[in-house]
Design an enzyme around this catalytic site. Structure first.
Site, mmCIF file in Angstrom:
data_model
loop_
_atom_site.group_PDB
_atom_site.id
_atom_site.type_symbol
_atom_site.label_atom_id
_atom_site.label_comp_id
_atom_site.label_asym_id
_atom_site.label_seq_id
_atom_site.Cartn_x
_atom_site.Cartn_y
_atom_site.Cartn_z
ATOM 1 N N GLN A 155 3.734 9.596 9.116
ATOM 2 C CA GLN A 155 3.808 9.727 7.833
ATOM 3 C C GLN A 155 2.434 9.898 7.337
ATOM 4 O O GLN A 155 2.211 10.217 6.164
ATOM 5 C CB GLN A 155 4.310 8.256 7.140
ATOM 6 C CG GLN A 155 3.320 7.093 7.335
ATOM 7 C CD GLN A 155 3.929 5.654 6.837
ATOM 8 O OE1 GLN A 155 5.000 5.238 7.025
ATOM 9 N NE2 GLN A 155 3.279 5.168 5.841
ATOM 10 N N CYS A 170 6.854 5.503 3.881
ATOM 11 C CA CYS A 170 7.608 4.739 4.620
ATOM 12 C C CYS A 170 8.924 4.572 4.273
ATOM 13 O O CYS A 170 9.990 4.577 4.909
ATOM 14 C CB CYS A 170 6.945 3.307 5.188
ATOM 15 S SG CYS A 170 6.731 2.397 3.856
ATOM 16 N N HIS A 188 6.668 -2.830 4.058
ATOM 17 C CA HIS A 188 6.964 -1.644 4.810
ATOM 18 C C HIS A 188 8.416 -1.466 5.291
ATOM 19 O O HIS A 188 9.230 -2.470 5.301
ATOM 20 C CB HIS A 188 6.007 -1.736 6.224
ATOM 21 C CG HIS A 188 5.953 -0.762 7.068
ATOM 22 N ND1 HIS A 188 5.693 0.780 6.619
ATOM 23 C CD2 HIS A 188 6.220 -0.552 8.347
ATOM 24 C CE1 HIS A 188 5.687 1.402 7.568
ATOM 25 N NE2 HIS A 188 5.979 1.042 8.824
#
Lengths: 75, 214
Positions: free
Chosen positions: B19, B25, B162
């Site tokens: 990324q 993410c 995340h």
């Protein structure tokens, strides 16, 4: 006489090394996670969080586990 | 449940992507899950456009962050067709949303579901087996320093920051673990993957678990 960005990275790296010592102190067997230098070690935790941790918390309903019914006594 | 299962063994999981310096993410996890869902149905394992989701999912914040649930909800409501990655490549920054004619081929989703599996990780493993890789959100602050092994400490539930994808689990050893596909390139962790202890909702891995249907 290093530029400011280099001094900042060096400080982040020193902080990383201290952090690794703490994180690895919890490892009790050889399957436990190990922590050390990687591509993110020159970032402070704040910079890392801002750049790489981009998901927000979310709420989801509890998974409805299959209801268990008692089996009646049978002859 | 088998003692070990990994969707990678069925060749339905794409390689770990990077990324870069983009907090996308949430888009990577969702798009990788859709790619796998297509492949599980017998379609080719293609790379779909993460950038399209970053640019167009208006209820998220592009490279400044987002939520996989919001992205799935947007994909489901709008029935947007995801283009191939080569058609709409990743550039690690926010861009203007590009629109494509309805005639253009692409992948839209049929539905998705999301549940809290905390305390029910065996049920979560069944969902993985039955439906495909699982999109999850975790507390990954301590993952900054991760090199390998099974993550068991130093993270919390209820503090997700995340989004990642679970592709399998392994219960053959003393410490059962989830196999977690990340989006920080394959030089991070174990070829781009992390191993997270099963049971105990380590890092909040079972707090919000999504499956996508195509």
């Amino acid at each position: 006489t290093w530029p400011w960005s280099h001094r900042r990275e060096a400080a982040a790296l020193r902080e990383s090394l201290n952090r690794h010592r703490y994180l690895n102190s919890f490892s009790h067997d050889n399957s436990s996670a190990s922590y050390g230098l990687n591509q993110f070690s020159y970032l402070s935790p704040e910079e890392f969080k801002a750049l790489y941790l981009g998901s927000k918390p979310a709420w989801s309903p509890r998974y409805p586990a299959a209801e268990q019914k008692p089996i009646p006594n049978v002859s | 449940l088998p003692l070990r299962f990994d969707w990678r063994d069925k060749h339905v999981v794409n390689q770990v992507r990077n990324q870069k310096m983009c907090g996308g993410c949430w888009a990577f996890s969702v798009v990788t899950a859709i790619e796998s869902a297509c492949a599980i149905q017998g379609k080719p394992l293609d790379y779909l456009s993460v950038q399209q989701v970053i640019d167009c999912s208006f209820n998220n914040y592009g490279c400044s962050g987002g939520s996989p649930l919001s992205a799935l909800s947007w994909l489901n409501k709008t029935q947007v067709k995801l283009m191939e990655d080569s058609e709409y490549p990743f550039k690690a920054e926010n861009g203007l949303c590009r629109y494509f004619p309805q005639s253009q081929s692409g992948v839209s989703i049929k539905d998705f579901s999301a549940y809290d599996f905390s305390g029910q990780e065996d049920e979560m493993a069944k969902a993985l087996l039955n439906f495909g890789p699982l999109v999850v959100i975790v507390d990954a602050v301590s993952w900054q320093d991760y090199l390998g092994g099974i993550i068991q400490h130093h993270c919390s539930s209820g503090e997700a920051n995340h989004a990642v994808l679970i592709t399998g689990f392994d219960k053959t050893g003393n410490t059962p673990y989830w196999m977690v596909h990340n989006s920080w390139g394959n030089s991070w962790g174990i070829d781009g993957y992390a191993h997270v202890k099963m049971g105990g909702n380590v890092c909040g891995i079972a707090d919000s678990v999504s499956v996508v249907f195509v």
